[in-house]
Design a protein around this motif. Sequence first.
Motif, PDB file in Angstrom:
ATOM      1  N   UNK A  23     -42.636  48.278  61.654  1.00 16.21           N
ATOM      2  CA  UNK A  23     -41.619  48.306  60.940  1.00 16.21           C
ATOM      3  C   UNK A  23     -41.562  47.517  59.556  1.00 16.21           C
ATOM      4  N   UNK A  24     -41.641  46.241  59.887  1.00 20.70           N
ATOM      5  CA  UNK A  24     -41.540  44.966  59.128  1.00 20.70           C
ATOM      6  C   UNK A  24     -42.557  43.930  59.090  1.00 20.70           C
ATOM      7  N   UNK A  25     -43.285  43.701  60.096  1.00 15.36           N
ATOM      8  CA  UNK A  25     -44.074  42.772  60.131  1.00 15.36           C
ATOM      9  C   UNK A  25     -45.308  42.856  59.452  1.00 15.36           C
ATOM     10  N   UNK A  26     -45.995  44.086  59.608  1.00 14.17           N
ATOM     11  CA  UNK A  26     -47.178  44.573  58.966  1.00 14.17           C
ATOM     12  C   UNK A  26     -47.274  44.901  57.606  1.00 14.17           C
ATOM     13  N   UNK A  27     -46.153  44.979  56.829  1.00 10.93           N
ATOM     14  CA  UNK A  27     -46.289  45.418  55.562  1.00 10.93           C
ATOM     15  C   UNK A  27     -46.977  46.992  55.331  1.00 10.93           C
ATOM     16  N   UNK A  28     -46.454  47.768  56.467  1.00  6.29           N
ATOM     17  CA  UNK A  28     -47.155  49.143  56.355  1.00  6.29           C
ATOM     18  C   UNK A  28     -46.474  50.186  55.342  1.00  6.29           C
ATOM     19  N   UNK A  29     -45.106  49.561  55.248  1.00  4.38           N
ATOM     20  CA  UNK A  29     -44.174  50.370  54.150  1.00  4.38           C
ATOM     21  C   UNK A  29     -44.071  51.818  54.782  1.00  4.38           C
ATOM     22  N   UNK A  30     -44.134  52.187  56.014  1.00  5.12           N
ATOM     23  CA  UNK A  30     -43.574  53.215  56.576  1.00  5.12           C
ATOM     24  C   UNK A  30     -43.036  53.248  57.821  1.00  5.12           C
ATOM     25  N   UNK A  31     -41.716  53.705  57.778  1.00  8.10           N
ATOM     26  CA  UNK A  31     -40.660  53.797  58.567  1.00  8.10           C
ATOM     27  C   UNK A  31     -40.737  54.778  59.679  1.00  8.10           C
ATOM     28  N   UNK A  32     -41.460  55.905  59.356  1.00  9.87           N
ATOM     29  CA  UNK A  32     -41.617  57.079  60.132  1.00  9.87           C
ATOM     30  C   UNK A  32     -42.469  56.627  61.425  1.00  9.87           C
ATOM     31  N   UNK A  33     -43.353  56.101  61.391  1.00 11.26           N
ATOM     32  CA  UNK A  33     -43.868  55.775  62.645  1.00 11.26           C
ATOM     33  C   UNK A  33     -43.188  54.818  63.625  1.00 11.26           C
ATOM     34  N   UNK A  34     -42.713  53.973  63.084  1.00 13.39           N
ATOM     35  CA  UNK A  34     -41.935  53.110  64.285  1.00 13.39           C
ATOM     36  C   UNK A  34     -40.665  53.693  64.604  1.00 13.39           C
ATOM     37  N   UNK A  35     -40.105  54.770  63.727  1.00 10.78           N
ATOM     38  CA  UNK A  35     -39.031  55.494  64.092  1.00 10.78           C
ATOM     39  C   UNK A  35     -39.126  56.441  65.178  1.00 10.78           C
ATOM     40  N   UNK A  36     -40.324  56.812  65.066  1.00 10.45           N
ATOM     41  CA  UNK A  36     -40.785  58.140  66.174  1.00 10.45           C
ATOM     42  C   UNK A  36     -41.037  57.048  67.616  1.00 10.45           C
ATOM     43  N   UNK A  37     -41.638  55.902  67.389  1.00  7.95           N
ATOM     44  CA  UNK A  37     -41.631  55.013  68.499  1.00  7.95           C
ATOM     45  C   UNK A  37     -40.223  54.808  69.100  1.00  7.95           C
ATOM     46  N   UNK A  38     -39.280  54.565  68.243  1.00  5.23           N
ATOM     47  CA  UNK A  38     -38.150  54.088  68.844  1.00  5.23           C
ATOM     48  C   UNK A  38     -37.522  55.118  69.417  1.00  5.23           C
ATOM     49  N   UNK A  39     -37.504  56.212  68.857  1.00  2.22           N
ATOM     50  CA  UNK A  39     -36.907  57.694  69.505  1.00  2.22           C
ATOM     51  C   UNK A  39     -37.192  57.958  70.923  1.00  2.22           C
ATOM     52  N   UNK A  40     -38.954  57.951  70.960  1.00  2.00           N
ATOM     53  CA  UNK A  40     -39.474  58.454  72.112  1.00  2.00           C
ATOM     54  C   UNK A  40     -39.132  57.393  73.121  1.00  2.00           C
ATOM     55  N   UNK A  41     -39.057  56.000  72.839  1.00  2.89           N
ATOM     56  CA  UNK A  41     -38.729  55.116  73.969  1.00  2.89           C
ATOM     57  C   UNK A  41     -37.078  55.312  74.428  1.00  2.89           C
ATOM     58  N   UNK A  42     -36.411  55.493  73.375  1.00  5.56           N
ATOM     59  CA  UNK A  42     -34.871  55.641  73.432  1.00  5.56           C
ATOM     60  C   UNK A  42     -34.667  56.924  74.895  1.00  5.56           C
ATOM     61  N   UNK A  43     -35.680  58.006  74.685  1.00  4.82           N
ATOM     62  CA  UNK A  43     -35.753  59.219  75.646  1.00  4.82           C
ATOM     63  C   UNK A  43     -36.319  58.494  77.069  1.00  4.82           C
ATOM     64  N   UNK A  44     -37.196  57.523  76.961  1.00  5.00           N
ATOM     65  CA  UNK A  44     -37.707  57.214  78.222  1.00  5.00           C
ATOM     66  C   UNK A  44     -36.788  56.164  79.042  1.00  5.00           C
ATOM     67  N   UNK A  45     -36.074  55.485  78.268  1.00  2.00           N
ATOM     68  CA  UNK A  45     -35.057  54.580  78.769  1.00  2.00           C
ATOM     69  C   UNK A  45     -33.976  55.440  79.470  1.00  2.00           C
ATOM     70  N   UNK A  46     -33.542  56.699  78.813  1.00  4.22           N
ATOM     71  CA  UNK A  46     -32.358  57.589  79.479  1.00  4.22           C
ATOM     72  C   UNK A  46     -32.810  58.392  80.615  1.00  4.22           C
ATOM     73  N   UNK A  47     -34.009  58.809  80.646  1.00  2.00           N
ATOM     74  CA  UNK A  47     -34.669  59.341  81.996  1.00  2.00           C
ATOM     75  C   UNK A  47     -34.901  58.295  82.891  1.00  2.00           C
ATOM     76  N   UNK A  48     -35.293  57.019  82.538  1.00  2.00           N
ATOM     77  CA  UNK A  48     -35.470  56.009  83.607  1.00  2.00           C
ATOM     78  C   UNK A  48     -34.060  55.815  84.354  1.00  2.00           C
ATOM     79  N   UNK A  49     -33.084  55.445  83.285  1.00  2.00           N
ATOM     80  CA  UNK A  49     -31.828  55.362  84.146  1.00  2.00           C
ATOM     81  C   UNK A  49     -31.292  56.416  85.036  1.00  2.00           C
ATOM     82  N   UNK A  50     -31.544  57.577  84.216  1.00  2.00           N
ATOM     83  CA  UNK A  50     -31.119  58.788  85.268  1.00  2.00           C
ATOM     84  C   UNK A  50     -31.790  58.923  86.456  1.00  2.00           C
TER      85      UNK A  50
END
Length: 303
Positions: free
Chosen positions: A264-291
């Motif tokens: 998102x910020x370190x590699x100057x890719x200027x694309x927030x879409x890919x890291x956003x998908x990463x964050x959303x997917x991992x949020x779902x993984x954490x929810x499933x893991x907690x459940x």
Amino acid sequence: MFGHIALPKWANRWLPIALFIGPVMLYYLGFMIYPFLATFYYSFNTIAPVKGVMTTTFVGFQNYIDLFEDPIFIQSVINTLIWSFVGPVLEMLTALTLAFLIYFRVPLHRFYRTAWFTPLLVSGVIVGLVFRWIFNNEWGLLNASLRAVGLDDWALNWLGRRDTPLMAVIFVHYWATFGYSMVLLLAGLSAIPKELLDAAKVDGANILRTITSIMIPILWPTLITVLILSFIGKMRAFHVVWALTGGGPMHFTETVATYVQKRAFGWSTLDLGYPSAMAVLWFGVVLVGVGLINRWLKRQVDN
């Protein structure tokens, strides 16, 4: 000077509530709900400069598909899953043992309670930097101590190899956070009625039998809460690993949180879409893991 203003009944009830809760809700909406919704929206788009203007282009699930073809992301997932299972088990065993030692008032228990909780008060960044110096291959305290006692073969490049950096990061994070779990478990132990323990003593139960048959079953809801909090903390760990290794070497200690920051910020890719998908997917993984953890632990209680 001003006459009494009569407010409707609903205003008398809801106005004080709005005055007290309103600012908190605005903060929550602005800094929690909105960022989450924005991240979810960005995950289906590519955000890149077109002729000097940042342009959002809808790409559907392409970002999510690309995640499973990204070797660095897969490596970060493996590292984080190892951390999130090894770390909580190690932390729970240590915290529970120390909580019992303090509860039964071993000699110097007041000093131990303070000493074991103190690492939690230190910033994670500071902890990472200090242990980075300790693990230094040339002049670090660990290798210098090993060489001083003649164990030169044990003096390794702890943060520069393939096999040791992840274990080093797990240990440092465990050292910095086990005090929090210990305090929560100690609070749970302190809430156990003394009458139960006195009755067990009268019936002839020794300390070990009292712990296993009375105290741990009563403490089980607290153990579930502490374990889930520890699991979530490991799944989103960032500051310690960022200061200690930065995800290196060769992504051997990369976590999902550090990789999101880099993309998102370190590699100057200027694309927030890919890291956003990463964050959303991992949020779902954490929810499933907690459940799953919550369901499994509650099933152990029922059995």
